[in-house]
Scaffold this motif. Structure first.
Motif, short mmCIF file in Angstrom:
data_model
loop_
_atom_site.label_atom_id
_atom_site.label_comp_id
_atom_site.label_asym_id
_atom_site.label_seq_id
_atom_site.Cartn_x
_atom_site.Cartn_y
_atom_site.Cartn_z
N ALA A 199 0.83 -1.20 0.00
CA ALA A 199 0.00 0.00 0.00
C ALA A 199 0.87 1.26 0.00
O ALA A 199 0.62 2.20 -0.77
N ALA A 200 1.90 1.25 0.83
CA ALA A 200 2.78 2.43 0.90
C ALA A 200 3.56 2.61 -0.41
O ALA A 200 3.69 3.73 -0.92
N GLY A 201 4.05 1.54 -0.97
CA GLY A 201 4.81 1.65 -2.22
C GLY A 201 3.95 2.10 -3.39
O GLY A 201 4.35 2.96 -4.18
N ARG A 202 2.75 1.57 -3.52
CA ARG A 202 1.88 1.97 -4.62
C ARG A 202 1.39 3.41 -4.46
O ARG A 202 1.22 4.13 -5.45
N ALA A 203 1.16 3.84 -3.20
CA ALA A 203 0.76 5.23 -2.98
C ALA A 203 1.87 6.19 -3.39
O ALA A 203 1.61 7.25 -3.98
N MET A 204 3.11 5.83 -3.14
CA MET A 204 4.23 6.68 -3.55
C MET A 204 4.31 6.76 -5.07
O MET A 204 4.53 7.84 -5.64
N ILE A 205 4.12 5.63 -5.76
CA ILE A 205 4.17 5.64 -7.22
C ILE A 205 3.01 6.45 -7.80
O ILE A 205 3.18 7.21 -8.77
N ASP A 206 1.83 6.33 -7.22
CA ASP A 206 0.69 7.10 -7.71
C ASP A 206 0.93 8.60 -7.56
O ASP A 206 0.57 9.39 -8.44
N SER A 207 1.53 9.00 -6.44
CA SER A 207 1.81 10.44 -6.24
C SER A 207 2.85 10.93 -7.25
O SER A 207 2.72 12.04 -7.80
N LEU A 208 3.86 10.14 -7.54
CA LEU A 208 4.85 10.53 -8.54
C LEU A 208 4.24 10.59 -9.94
O LEU A 208 4.56 11.48 -10.74
N LEU A 209 3.35 9.67 -10.23
CA LEU A 209 2.70 9.67 -11.55
C LEU A 209 1.77 10.87 -11.70
O LEU A 209 1.68 11.46 -12.79
N THR A 210 1.10 11.25 -10.64
CA THR A 210 0.22 12.41 -10.69
C THR A 210 1.01 13.69 -10.90
O THR A 210 0.54 14.62 -11.60
N ALA A 211 2.19 13.77 -10.32
CA ALA A 211 3.03 14.96 -10.47
C ALA A 211 3.70 15.05 -11.82
O ALA A 211 4.23 16.12 -12.18
N SER A 212 3.71 13.98 -12.61
CA SER A 212 4.35 13.99 -13.93
C SER A 212 3.40 14.54 -14.99
O SER A 212 2.17 14.47 -14.85
#
Length: 298
Positions: free
Chosen positions: A52-65
């Motif tokens: 959950a923590a790893g996927r949330a970090m990836i989603d936040s990075l993808l949203t910022a791109s």
């Protein structure tokens, strides 16, 4: 000698120099880590059971791109790698292949799509993904791995010559530092002992010289058969000749016979039988023999 006493000006200068040296290090410590490092860290969290923590970090990075940028394609790739379901991973891999074909992750996406199809047992779709990689990226870094997986597909289809051929390509293109891939190729190559890799191409059949003999022989053999009915048809036609023609009267016979281009001119000494070839006989124009044989008049 008197001990050296530092002046206030020199002390201030020393403090300024030391502070200038420490400021860049402090600024570097405050700068955010590169996105690649954060993606790797998020993947490590997922591998450690903190999905959950790893996927949330990836989603936040993808949203910022920014969509359409290489960073967005990188985020799609790592979101697919850490996806909890195969369907979600396949969707992101397909987006990379279709929307970002020039991305550095396009080859990896095709390889992982082929692996998903192999796990499902769909060899045709896996072969399609791998052959697309070979065509679109013939000199890419994943070219050797694509040949290896294509060999696995051919092994599953019991196509040993093509499988061993792809193993040879994978061995030739694999980097010397990719020890894992070379070990996998050598392990699969044990199934290629005694297998002919290069398959001979089918040769075209040689043209037959006897095929034209019947066609040329047909006109030669048909000529004698056409003359036989013409000879056999003469006796029935000459039967009514004695009653129809008057004795020795050439002018009368010349008026009753139809003019033909093939018949010779009448003469007083010629017998009347030479003027009786039937006009309906098809062989009269081909063989002018009916007028030549003499017949005795009683």
């Amino acid at each position: 000698m008197h001990p050296m006493v530092s002046s206030p000006r020199s002390i201030a200068l020393t403090v300024f120099v030391v502070g200038a040296m420490l400021i860049p290090a402090a600024l570097r410590a405050q700068q955010p880590a590169p996105a690649d490092t954060m993606f790797v860290h998020a993947h490590r969290l997922v591998s450690q059971g903190k999905g959950a923590a790893g996927r949330a970090m990836i989603d936040s990075l993808l949203t910022a791109s920014v969509p359409g940028s290489p960073a967005y394609a990188e985020g799609l790739f790592w979101r697919a790698v850490t996806a909890a379901r195969a369907e979600d991973a396949e969707r992101d891999y397909l987006r990379i292949v279709i929307e970002y074909p020039l991305s550095s992750r396009a080859e990896d996406a095709l390889i992982r799509l082929a692996e998903l199809e192999i796990m499902r047992g769909d060899r045709m779709r896996a072969q399609r993904h791998l052959q697309r990689l070979i065509i679109e990226h013939p000199n890419g870094p994943s070219r050797a791995r694509a040949s290896y997986w294509l060999a696995r597909v051919f092994f599953d289809a019991n196509d040993l010559p093509r499988a061993c051929n792809e193993l040879n390509v994978a061995r030739a293109r694999a980097a010397s530092t990719d020890v894992e891939l070379r070990n996998q190729v050598d392990y699969q190559a044990q199934r290629c002992v005694g297998v002919a890799v290069v398959m001979p191409s089918p040769q075209a059949p040689a043209p037959s010289s006897t095929a034209t003999v019947p066609a040329t022989a047909a006109p030669v053999t048909s000529a004698p058969t056409t003359s036989v009915p013409a000879v056999a048809a003469r006796p029935p036609v000459t039967q009514p000749a004695p009653s129809a023609a008057p004795p020795v009267s050439p002018p009368a016979n010349a008026t009753t016979t139809p003019p033909t281009a093939a018949s010779p001119a009448p003469s007083p000494s010629s017998p009347p039988t030479g003027l009786l070839p039937p006009p309906s006989t098809p062989a009269a124009a081909v063989t002018p023999a009916p007028a030549t044989p003499p017949r005795a008049v009683p």
